[in-house]
Design a protein around this motif. Structure first.
Motif, PDB file in Angstrom:
ATOM      1  N   SER A  66       6.296  -1.048   7.249  1.00 16.42           N
ATOM      2  CA  SER A  66       6.259  -0.224   6.036  1.00 16.42           C
ATOM      3  C   SER A  66       5.893  -1.068   4.828  1.00 16.42           C
ATOM      4  CB  SER A  66       7.610   0.450   5.815  1.00 16.42           C
ATOM      5  OG  SER A  66       7.916   1.290   6.893  1.00 16.42           O
ATOM      6  N   PHE A  67       6.453  -2.272   4.746  1.00 17.01           N
ATOM      7  CA  PHE A  67       6.133  -3.167   3.631  1.00 17.01           C
ATOM      8  C   PHE A  67       4.658  -3.551   3.677  1.00 17.01           C
ATOM      9  CE2 PHE A  67       5.841  -7.394   1.693  1.00 17.01           C
ATOM     10  CZ  PHE A  67       6.285  -7.081   0.412  1.00 17.01           C
ATOM     11  N   LEU A  68       4.138  -3.855   4.866  1.00 17.47           N
ATOM     12  CA  LEU A  68       2.720  -4.207   4.998  1.00 17.47           C
ATOM     13  C   LEU A  68       1.820  -3.014   4.670  1.00 17.47           C
ATOM     14  CD1 LEU A  68       2.888  -6.440   8.201  1.00 17.47           C
ATOM     15  CD2 LEU A  68       2.653  -7.175   5.814  1.00 17.47           C
ATOM     16  N   PHE A  69       2.228  -1.814   5.112  1.00 14.03           N
ATOM     17  CA  PHE A  69       1.475  -0.611   4.741  1.00 14.03           C
ATOM     18  C   PHE A  69       1.463  -0.467   3.216  1.00 14.03           C
ATOM     19  CE2 PHE A  69       2.696   1.533   8.967  1.00 14.03           C
ATOM     20  CZ  PHE A  69       1.500   1.163   9.558  1.00 14.03           C
ATOM     21  N   GLY A  70       2.635  -0.662   2.599  1.00 14.14           N
ATOM     22  CA  GLY A  70       2.748  -0.550   1.146  1.00 14.14           C
ATOM     23  C   GLY A  70       1.837  -1.529   0.430  1.00 14.14           C
ATOM     24  N   ILE A  71       1.812  -2.777   0.907  1.00 17.76           N
ATOM     25  CA  ILE A  71       0.933  -3.797   0.306  1.00 17.76           C
ATOM     26  C   ILE A  71      -0.524  -3.370   0.450  1.00 17.76           C
ATOM     27  CG2 ILE A  71       0.103  -6.180   0.549  1.00 17.76           C
ATOM     28  CD1 ILE A  71       2.787  -6.166  -0.723  1.00 17.76           C
ATOM     29  N   GLY A  72      -0.899  -2.929   1.639  1.00 20.04           N
ATOM     30  CA  GLY A  72      -2.284  -2.505   1.854  1.00 20.04           C
ATOM     31  C   GLY A  72      -2.690  -1.348   0.958  1.00 20.04           C
ATOM     32  N   LEU A  73      -1.808  -0.383   0.817  1.00 20.63           N
ATOM     33  CA  LEU A  73      -2.098   0.773  -0.039  1.00 20.63           C
ATOM     34  C   LEU A  73      -2.048   0.404  -1.518  1.00 20.63           C
ATOM     35  CD1 LEU A  73       0.020   3.454   1.854  1.00 20.63           C
ATOM     36  CD2 LEU A  73      -2.484   3.271   1.819  1.00 20.63           C
ATOM     37  N   ALA A  74      -1.236  -0.575  -1.861  1.00 17.06           N
ATOM     38  CA  ALA A  74      -1.018  -0.917  -3.264  1.00 17.06           C
ATOM     39  C   ALA A  74      -2.217  -1.605  -3.905  1.00 17.06           C
ATOM     40  CB  ALA A  74       0.225  -1.795  -3.403  1.00 17.06           C
ATOM     41  N   PHE A  75      -3.059  -2.260  -3.132  1.00 15.99           N
ATOM     42  CA  PHE A  75      -4.197  -2.946  -3.741  1.00 15.99           C
ATOM     43  C   PHE A  75      -5.144  -1.964  -4.415  1.00 15.99           C
ATOM     44  CE2 PHE A  75      -3.035  -6.541  -0.959  1.00 15.99           C
ATOM     45  CZ  PHE A  75      -2.918  -7.499  -1.953  1.00 15.99           C
ATOM     46  N   GLU A  76      -5.405  -0.850  -3.770  1.00 12.80           N
ATOM     47  CA  GLU A  76      -6.253   0.165  -4.399  1.00 12.80           C
ATOM     48  C   GLU A  76      -5.567   0.726  -5.647  1.00 12.80           C
ATOM     49  OE1 GLU A  76      -8.924   3.931  -3.004  1.00 12.80           O
ATOM     50  OE2 GLU A  76      -6.985   3.660  -2.029  1.00 12.80           O
ATOM     51  N   SER A  77      -4.272   0.985  -5.539  1.00 12.66           N
ATOM     52  CA  SER A  77      -3.530   1.481  -6.694  1.00 12.66           C
ATOM     53  C   SER A  77      -3.528   0.455  -7.826  1.00 12.66           C
ATOM     54  CB  SER A  77      -2.086   1.815  -6.299  1.00 12.66           C
ATOM     55  OG  SER A  77      -2.074   2.902  -5.411  1.00 12.66           O
ATOM     56  N   PHE A  78      -3.442  -0.816  -7.483  1.00 12.13           N
ATOM     57  CA  PHE A  78      -3.489  -1.875  -8.493  1.00 12.13           C
ATOM     58  C   PHE A  78      -4.809  -1.831  -9.249  1.00 12.13           C
ATOM     59  CE2 PHE A  78      -4.880  -6.113  -9.761  1.00 12.13           C
ATOM     60  CZ  PHE A  78      -3.841  -6.492 -10.598  1.00 12.13           C
ATOM     61  N   MET A  79      -5.917  -1.665  -8.528  1.00 14.95           N
ATOM     62  CA  MET A  79      -7.230  -1.635  -9.181  1.00 14.95           C
ATOM     63  C   MET A  79      -7.364  -0.408 -10.082  1.00 14.95           C
ATOM     64  SD  MET A  79      -8.481  -4.447  -8.348  1.00 14.95           S
ATOM     65  CE  MET A  79     -10.115  -4.297  -9.006  1.00 14.95           C
ATOM     66  N   VAL A  80      -6.878   0.726  -9.620  1.00 14.70           N
ATOM     67  CA  VAL A  80      -6.912   1.942 -10.446  1.00 14.70           C
ATOM     68  C   VAL A  80      -6.023   1.742 -11.679  1.00 14.70           C
ATOM     69  CG1 VAL A  80      -6.321   4.400 -10.517  1.00 14.70           C
ATOM     70  CG2 VAL A  80      -7.508   3.462  -8.527  1.00 14.70           C
ATOM     71  N   SER A 124       8.086   2.188  -3.368  1.00 12.99           N
ATOM     72  CA  SER A 124       8.526   1.047  -4.180  1.00 12.99           C
ATOM     73  C   SER A 124       7.413   0.029  -4.399  1.00 12.99           C
ATOM     74  CB  SER A 124       9.722   0.359  -3.507  1.00 12.99           C
ATOM     75  OG  SER A 124      10.781   1.249  -3.349  1.00 12.99           O
ATOM     76  N   VAL A 125       6.699  -0.295  -3.343  1.00 10.26           N
ATOM     77  CA  VAL A 125       5.640  -1.310  -3.454  1.00 10.26           C
ATOM     78  C   VAL A 125       4.510  -0.802  -4.346  1.00 10.26           C
ATOM     79  CG1 VAL A 125       3.893  -2.586  -2.145  1.00 10.26           C
ATOM     80  CG2 VAL A 125       6.219  -2.394  -1.255  1.00 10.26           C
ATOM     81  N   ILE A 126       4.092   0.442  -4.151  1.00  8.66           N
ATOM     82  CA  ILE A 126       2.999   0.987  -4.957  1.00  8.66           C
ATOM     83  C   ILE A 126       3.401   1.072  -6.425  1.00  8.66           C
ATOM     84  CG2 ILE A 126       1.680   3.116  -5.418  1.00  8.66           C
ATOM     85  CD1 ILE A 126       1.437   3.376  -2.368  1.00  8.66           C
ATOM     86  N   THR A 127       4.624   1.488  -6.690  1.00  9.19           N
ATOM     87  CA  THR A 127       5.094   1.563  -8.073  1.00  9.19           C
ATOM     88  C   THR A 127       5.043   0.190  -8.735  1.00  9.19           C
ATOM     89  OG1 THR A 127       6.508   3.449  -7.546  1.00  9.19           O
ATOM     90  CG2 THR A 127       7.021   2.241  -9.562  1.00  9.19           C
ATOM     91  N   ALA A 128       5.530  -0.825  -8.046  1.00  5.77           N
ATOM     92  CA  ALA A 128       5.538  -2.178  -8.616  1.00  5.77           C
ATOM     93  C   ALA A 128       4.121  -2.678  -8.881  1.00  5.77           C
ATOM     94  CB  ALA A 128       6.275  -3.133  -7.676  1.00  5.77           C
ATOM     95  N   PHE A 129       3.221  -2.504  -7.919  1.00 11.30           N
ATOM     96  CA  PHE A 129       1.844  -2.963  -8.090  1.00 11.30           C
ATOM     97  C   PHE A 129       1.149  -2.206  -9.216  1.00 11.30           C
ATOM     98  CE2 PHE A 129       2.360  -5.423  -4.413  1.00 11.30           C
ATOM     99  CZ  PHE A 129       1.211  -6.149  -4.136  1.00 11.30           C
ATOM    100  N   TYR A 130       1.387  -0.901  -9.301  1.00 15.67           N
ATOM    101  CA  TYR A 130       0.727  -0.098 -10.332  1.00 15.67           C
ATOM    102  C   TYR A 130       1.194  -0.520 -11.719  1.00 15.67           C
ATOM    103  CZ  TYR A 130      -1.605   3.754 -12.596  1.00 15.67           C
ATOM    104  OH  TYR A 130      -2.445   4.474 -13.387  1.00 15.67           O
ATOM    105  N   VAL A 131       2.490  -0.686 -11.891  1.00 12.91           N
ATOM    106  CA  VAL A 131       3.010  -1.088 -13.208  1.00 12.91           C
ATOM    107  C   VAL A 131       2.438  -2.451 -13.598  1.00 12.91           C
ATOM    108  CG1 VAL A 131       5.091  -1.763 -14.489  1.00 12.91           C
ATOM    109  CG2 VAL A 131       5.100   0.318 -13.106  1.00 12.91           C
ATOM    110  N   PHE A 132       2.374  -3.371 -12.645  1.00 15.71           N
ATOM    111  CA  PHE A 132       1.809  -4.691 -12.926  1.00 15.71           C
ATOM    112  C   PHE A 132       0.336  -4.576 -13.314  1.00 15.71           C
ATOM    113  CE2 PHE A 132      -0.286  -8.631 -11.395  1.00 15.71           C
ATOM    114  CZ  PHE A 132       0.281  -9.510 -12.305  1.00 15.71           C
TER     115      PHE A 132
END
Length: 192
Positions: A9-23, A146-154
Motif C-alpha cells: 500500500s505504501f509503495l502504491f501510494g508513492i507511485g500514485l503520489a508522483f503524478e499528484s506531486f507534479m499536478v 496519507s501518502v498522496i496528501t503529504a506529497f500534494y501539500v509538499f
C-alpha cells in the motif's frame, strides 16, 4: 500478510503520489498568492478521488473481471487527453497574461476535473488489489490517502514558492508540467 499489504500500500501510494506531486507543483505555481490551507484542501480532494477510484477498481474486478483491462486503458488515455488539454489551456492563458497580472488561477471545476483525472491510475491499483479483504482494502486506501496528501501539500508549497518568483511564467510552466504528465501517462500505456 498484513505487513505485506501495508508495504504494498505504501509503495502504491508513492507511485500514485508522483503524478499528484507534479499536478500540485503546477497548481502551486498558479496559486502563488494563495494560502497553504488551499493546498491542504486540494490535497484532500486529490486523495479522496484516488481512494474512490481505488475502491471502484477493486469492486469492479470482484464483480466483472473480464472487461476491467479494456476500461483501464480507455480511462488512462482519457486522463492523458484531459491533462494535455488543461496544459495547453494553461499555456495559452499564461502567454496572454500581462506582466503585471498574477498567474492564472484554476477554477474549482478545473481542480475537480484534475483530481478525477489524476486518480485514474488509482483505479488501476484497485484492479490489482481485488484479492484484498475489506480491512486490507481499507488499510490500503488509508495509506494511499496519507501518502498522496503529504506529497500534494509538499508539491503545492514548492510550487507556491516558485510561483512568487516566476510571476506570469508560472501558468506556462504549470501547463508544461501537465503536458509532461500527459506524455508520461501515454508513454506508460504504450510500453505496457
Amino acid at each position: 500478510m498484513r505487513y505485506i499489504v501495508l508495504i504494498n500500500s505504501f509503495l502504491f501510494g508513492i507511485g500514485l503520489a508522483f503524478e499528484s506531486f507534479m499536478v500540485a507543483l503546477a497548481n502551486g505555481l498558479n496559486n502563488a498568492s494563495g494560502s497553504v490551507m488551499r493546498g491542504v484542501k486540494l490535497a484532500t480532494l486529490f486523495a479522496v478521488c484516488h481512494v474512490i477510484a481505488l475502491i471502484i477498481g477493486c469492486a469492479l474486478v470482484k464483480t466483472v473481471v473480464g472487461i476491467s483491462e479494456n476500461i483501464d486503458s480507455i480511462l488512462t488515455y482519457a486522463a492523458a487527453a484531459v491533462l494535455l488539454a488543461l496544459g495547453v489551456k494553461m499555456i495559452i492563458e499564461g502567454r496572454r497574461a500581462s506582466k503585471e497580472e498574477l498567474p492564472v488561477k484554476c477554477r474549482t471545476a478545473e481542480l475537480i476535473l484534475q483530481s478525477a483525472v489524476a486518480s485514474f491510475d488509482a483505479f488501476a491499483v484497485g484492479l490489482t488489489v481485488s484479492d484484498y479483504t475489506v480491512p486490507e482494502t481499507a488499510m490500503c486506501a488509508a495509506v494511499v490517502f496519507s501518502v498522496i496528501t503529504a506529497f500534494y501539500v509538499f508539491g503545492f508549497t514548492v510550487g507556491k514558492k516558485f510561483g512568487v518568483r516566476f510571476g506570469k511564467y508560472a501558468a506556462v510552466i504549470g501547463g508544461l508540467v501537465f503536458i509532461g504528465v500527459a506524455a508520461e501517462i501515454a508513454v506508460g500505456v504504450f510500453w505496457q
